[in-house]
Design an enzyme around this catalytic site. Structure first.
Site, mmCIF file in Angstrom:
data_model
loop_
_atom_site.group_PDB
_atom_site.id
_atom_site.type_symbol
_atom_site.label_atom_id
_atom_site.label_comp_id
_atom_site.label_asym_id
_atom_site.label_seq_id
_atom_site.Cartn_x
_atom_site.Cartn_y
_atom_site.Cartn_z
ATOM 1 N N ALA A 62 -6.964 -2.689 10.459
ATOM 2 C CA ALA A 62 -6.230 -3.660 9.642
ATOM 3 C C ALA A 62 -6.911 -3.823 8.287
ATOM 4 O O ALA A 62 -7.952 -4.474 8.184
ATOM 5 C CB ALA A 62 -6.158 -4.990 10.381
ATOM 6 N N GLY A 118 -1.367 -9.553 -0.174
ATOM 7 C CA GLY A 118 -1.637 -9.311 -1.598
ATOM 8 C C GLY A 118 -2.495 -8.088 -1.862
ATOM 9 O O GLY A 118 -3.053 -7.935 -2.951
ATOM 10 N N SER A 178 -2.359 -0.872 -1.805
ATOM 11 C CA SER A 178 -2.908 0.312 -2.474
ATOM 12 C C SER A 178 -4.329 0.069 -2.962
ATOM 13 O O SER A 178 -5.177 0.950 -2.883
ATOM 14 C CB SER A 178 -2.024 0.673 -3.662
ATOM 15 O OG SER A 178 -0.759 1.080 -3.200
ATOM 16 N N ASP A 189 -11.175 9.767 4.488
ATOM 17 C CA ASP A 189 -11.394 11.224 4.446
ATOM 18 C C ASP A 189 -11.029 11.844 5.794
ATOM 19 O O ASP A 189 -10.617 13.005 5.871
ATOM 20 C CB ASP A 189 -12.862 11.544 4.133
ATOM 21 C CG ASP A 189 -13.270 11.014 2.763
ATOM 22 O OD1 ASP A 189 -12.369 10.660 1.983
ATOM 23 O OD2 ASP A 189 -14.486 10.961 2.488
ATOM 24 N N ARG A 231 -6.689 10.791 6.426
ATOM 25 C CA ARG A 231 -5.615 11.378 5.598
ATOM 26 C C ARG A 231 -5.188 12.757 6.095
ATOM 27 O O ARG A 231 -3.981 13.042 6.163
ATOM 28 C CB ARG A 231 -6.029 11.385 4.121
ATOM 29 C CG ARG A 231 -5.896 9.982 3.543
ATOM 30 C CD ARG A 231 -6.270 9.824 2.102
ATOM 31 N NE ARG A 231 -6.018 8.427 1.724
ATOM 32 C CZ ARG A 231 -6.683 7.749 0.811
ATOM 33 N NH1 ARG A 231 -7.679 8.329 0.146
ATOM 34 N NH2 ARG A 231 -6.385 6.504 0.547
ATOM 35 N N GLU A 243 -1.811 5.133 4.689
ATOM 36 C CA GLU A 243 -3.063 5.841 4.370
ATOM 37 C C GLU A 243 -3.096 6.279 2.904
ATOM 38 O O GLU A 243 -3.581 7.355 2.578
ATOM 39 C CB GLU A 243 -3.262 7.060 5.293
ATOM 40 C CG GLU A 243 -3.448 6.705 6.745
ATOM 41 C CD GLU A 243 -4.623 5.786 6.987
ATOM 42 O OE1 GLU A 243 -4.382 4.617 7.355
ATOM 43 O OE2 GLU A 243 -5.762 6.196 6.792
HETATM 44 C C1 LIG Z 1 4.864 1.548 9.105
HETATM 45 C C2 LIG Z 1 3.604 1.182 8.378
HETATM 46 C C3 LIG Z 1 2.402 1.276 9.042
HETATM 47 C C4 LIG Z 1 1.215 0.893 8.391
HETATM 48 N N1 LIG Z 1 0.038 0.939 9.079
HETATM 49 C C5 LIG Z 1 -1.076 0.410 8.505
HETATM 50 C C6 LIG Z 1 -2.284 0.245 9.251
HETATM 51 O O1 LIG Z 1 -2.384 0.666 10.424
HETATM 52 N N2 LIG Z 1 -3.332 -0.375 8.664
HETATM 53 C C7 LIG Z 1 -3.268 -0.845 7.387
HETATM 54 O O2 LIG Z 1 -4.243 -1.421 6.919
HETATM 55 N N3 LIG Z 1 -2.138 -0.682 6.631
HETATM 56 C C8 LIG Z 1 -1.052 -0.075 7.168
HETATM 57 N N4 LIG Z 1 0.106 0.050 6.437
HETATM 58 C C9 LIG Z 1 0.130 -0.409 5.052
HETATM 59 C C10 LIG Z 1 0.145 0.719 4.052
HETATM 60 O O3 LIG Z 1 -1.075 1.408 4.063
HETATM 61 C C11 LIG Z 1 0.468 0.091 2.690
HETATM 62 O O4 LIG Z 1 1.812 -0.341 2.746
HETATM 63 C C12 LIG Z 1 0.281 1.062 1.557
HETATM 64 O O5 LIG Z 1 -1.082 1.294 1.364
HETATM 65 C C13 LIG Z 1 0.878 0.531 0.247
HETATM 66 O O6 LIG Z 1 0.378 -0.723 -0.043
HETATM 67 P P1 LIG Z 1 1.374 -1.927 -0.418
HETATM 68 O O7 LIG Z 1 2.318 -2.070 0.715
HETATM 69 O O8 LIG Z 1 0.604 -3.125 -0.804
HETATM 70 O O9 LIG Z 1 2.177 -1.401 -1.663
HETATM 71 P P2 LIG Z 1 1.783 -1.511 -3.200
HETATM 72 O O10 LIG Z 1 0.342 -1.231 -3.386
HETATM 73 O O11 LIG Z 1 2.313 -2.800 -3.714
HETATM 74 O O12 LIG Z 1 2.609 -0.322 -3.799
HETATM 75 C C14 LIG Z 1 4.008 -0.391 -4.136
HETATM 76 C C15 LIG Z 1 4.344 0.847 -4.949
HETATM 77 O O13 LIG Z 1 3.573 0.873 -6.165
HETATM 78 C C16 LIG Z 1 2.850 2.085 -6.265
HETATM 79 N N5 LIG Z 1 1.545 1.834 -6.891
HETATM 80 C C17 LIG Z 1 0.639 0.889 -6.550
HETATM 81 N N6 LIG Z 1 -0.455 0.980 -7.340
HETATM 82 C C18 LIG Z 1 -0.234 2.031 -8.185
HETATM 83 C C19 LIG Z 1 -0.997 2.654 -9.212
HETATM 84 N N7 LIG Z 1 -2.190 2.227 -9.546
HETATM 85 N N8 LIG Z 1 -0.441 3.703 -9.870
HETATM 86 C C20 LIG Z 1 0.796 4.165 -9.530
HETATM 87 N N9 LIG Z 1 1.560 3.623 -8.559
HETATM 88 C C21 LIG Z 1 1.043 2.589 -7.884
HETATM 89 C C22 LIG Z 1 2.685 2.562 -4.825
HETATM 90 O O14 LIG Z 1 2.469 3.952 -4.780
HETATM 91 C C23 LIG Z 1 4.015 2.159 -4.226
HETATM 92 O O15 LIG Z 1 4.978 3.124 -4.520
HETATM 93 C C24 LIG Z 1 1.278 0.463 7.037
HETATM 94 C C25 LIG Z 1 2.495 0.414 6.367
HETATM 95 C C26 LIG Z 1 3.654 0.750 7.019
HETATM 96 C C27 LIG Z 1 4.949 0.663 6.270
#
Ligand SMILES: Cc1cc2nc3c(=O)[nH]c(=O)nc-3n(C[C@H](O)[C@H](O)[C@H](O)COP(=O)(O)OP(=O)(O)OC[C@H]3O[C@@H](n4cnc5c(N)ncnc54)[C@H](O)[C@@H]3O)c2cc1C
Length: 422
Positions: free
Chosen positions: A148, A153, A156, A273, A276, A399
């Site tokens: 987790a 908030g 990425s 690493d 992914r 990831e």
């Molecule tokens: C089905 C599912 C399973 C998941 N499993 C896990 C899990 O087991 N553990 C866990 O911790 N998380 C998990 N996640 C979360 C997932 O890793 C995040 O949703 C992902 O990292 C994106 O983060 P965010 O949702 O905050 O999107 P945001 O960071 O808000 O991104 C939204 C969009 O903006 C883009 N963006 C953001 N920053 C930049 C930048 N600097 N430059 C260009 N584009 C950018 C992103 O690429 C994306 O297209 C899961 C998500 C889903 C949907």
């Protein structure tokens, strides 16, 4: 020297995985896509006992068991097989992941396993912690591990974690909310598993203060408050977990509690690493499922793909199909390389992100093209093609999204840090 030949033991083992994918996963694929929040317990039990028998856990949890087996008597085929697996543990994991995701990516993610939580323990834990936390995945009832990181908030930018871990005597007290945690409900509530939670021990230290903690199943103060409804991989649970004064033993912090301003967060990020390339392999499995289906369909329709012709003599369909094959193969080679580098002890952050970014794009293209090539039949729920198209997209999101992995690749190639290129 580069050698792409797989050892015979590995090939034999992959055949067994393929059988499991074909005979255990495919028949229930549609059913558990439709019954999203129901869990296939019979399938879990079967996979758990099969993996115990076949030593599968060794691929995803701990190398110890394998090296134990490798010390068997000389000429013992089983010992040789185990030794081969121990040498190429990460490569084996991506190979088996591809095979099982060819069966069903959602069921693969829901299969009892130490999962991403186990990968985090392997990446950041001490040898004693690896033994202590991963031992349970070698027997008993089916168990799950989860990781987790993501919060309402923070996604990425994993350095923006706000969940806190406060030192209190012999314990840490965790407070915060985590979202989108794969296998979160199974790990936290439905088995004797655990969730690895990223939390900050010192907000003023920024990213250096972020540490991974193992929170055991059913620890008071850890509550699953929601399970998501999703577009794809619907057989896998994705949970929101709230930590409210959740007390865990002090030695559940993985690695050192010391806040090192230089390199501390890098060690934590090393988890990616390892994970992914696995996600890339998931994508390749789904892409291969779609490609194999289209190939079979074309053969039935007596449509030939004429390899070796000049591009101007090819039909549009032939070009599309060859493009799909080429994309899949390129993604697979990058993924094998990223996994192999880990196995030989090389740092693979660049290659892991390259593989993940390429595979996420490739599977999106391949599954969409597959639906397109079959037209209304591809779009219909009679076939699994439309499901694979839905299952594919997540590989471009979790990831590290496509954009974030491309950013990492650009930073590494150009020699920029996260401050200069973001
Ligand atoms: C089905 C599912 C399973 C998941 N499993 C896990 C899990 O087991 N553990 C866990 O911790 N998380 C998990 N996640 C979360 C997932 O890793 C995040 O949703 C992902 O990292 C994106 O983060 P965010 O949702 O905050 O999107 P945001 O960071 O808000 O991104 C939204 C969009 O903006 C883009 N963006 C953001 N920053 C930049 C930048 N600097 N430059 C260009 N584009 C950018 C992103 O690429 C994306 O297209 C899961 C998500 C889903 C949907």
């Amino acid at each position: 020297m580069i050698d792409f030949e797989l050892e015979p033991q590995v090939v034999n083992r992959l055949k067994t995985y393929h059988m499991a994918a074909e005979q255990l996963m495919r028949p229930i694929s549609r059913e558990y896509d439709e019954r999203e929040h129901e869990r296939p317990w019979q399938f879990f039990e079967t996979m758990w006992s099969a993996s115990a028998m076949a030593d599968v856990q060794a691929d995803t949890t701990n190398g110890k068991k394998e090296s134990g087996g490798a010390t068997g008597p000389e000429g013992d085929g089983k010992a040789e097989g185990q030794a081969a697996r121990a040498r190429m543990r990460n490569l084996n994991t991506v190979l088996t992941t591809e095979e099982l995701c060819w069966g069903d990516a959602g069921l693969f993610l829901s299969t009892p396993n130490s999962g991403l939580g186990g990968a985090a323990v392997m990446a950041a834990g001490s040898p004693e912690q690896k033994e202590r936390f991963l031992e349970r995945f070698r027997g008993g009832k089916p168990k799950w591990g989860a990781m987790a990181i993501t919060e309402p908030g923070c996604g990425s930018d994993s350095a923006a974690v706000t969940t806190t871990a406060t030192h209190d005597g012999d314990h840490w007290v965790i407070n915060g909310t985590k979202i989108f945690c794969t296998a979160g409900q199974m790990a936290a509530e439905k088995s004797e598993g655990f969730v690895v939670v990223w939390a900050t021990v010192d907000k003023s230290a920024g990213r250096a203060g972020i540490k991974p903690f193992v929170v055991e199943h059913n620890t008071p103060g850890m509550t699953v408050t929601r399970v998501e409804s999703k577009l794809g991989i619907r057989a896998s649970d994705t949970a929101m977990i709230v930590f409210d004064n959740c007390r865990i033993p002090y030695d559940h912090l993985l690695g050192s509690p010391e806040v090192r301003r230089e390199g501390g967060f890098k060690d934590v990020m090393a988890t990616f690493d390892a994970t992914r390339p696995i996600v890339a392999a998931m994508a390749i499995g789904v892409g291969r499922a779609a490609l194999d289906f289209v190939r079979g369909f074309l053969t039935e329709q007596k449509v030939q793909i004429r390899y070796g012709l000049s591009p101007r003599r090819l039909t549009a369909l032939e070009r599309d199909f060859m493009e799909m094959e080429m994309q899949l193969q390129a993604a697979r080679l990058l993924t094998w390389r990223a996994a192999w580098m880990m196995d030989v002890g090389q740092r693979n952050s660049l290659e892991a992100s390259m593989a993940k970014a390429k595979a996420g794009l490739a599977v999106t293209l391949i599954t969409q093209k597959a639906v397109e090539l079959l037209g209304p039949l591809g779009y219909s729920r009679q076939l699994l093609l439309e499901k694979w198209m839905r299952d594919a997209k997540i590989n471009d999101i979790f990831e590290g999204t496509q954009q974030i992995n491309m950013l990492i690749v650009a930073r590494r190639i150009l020699g920029y840090g996260s401050k200069e290129l973001n």
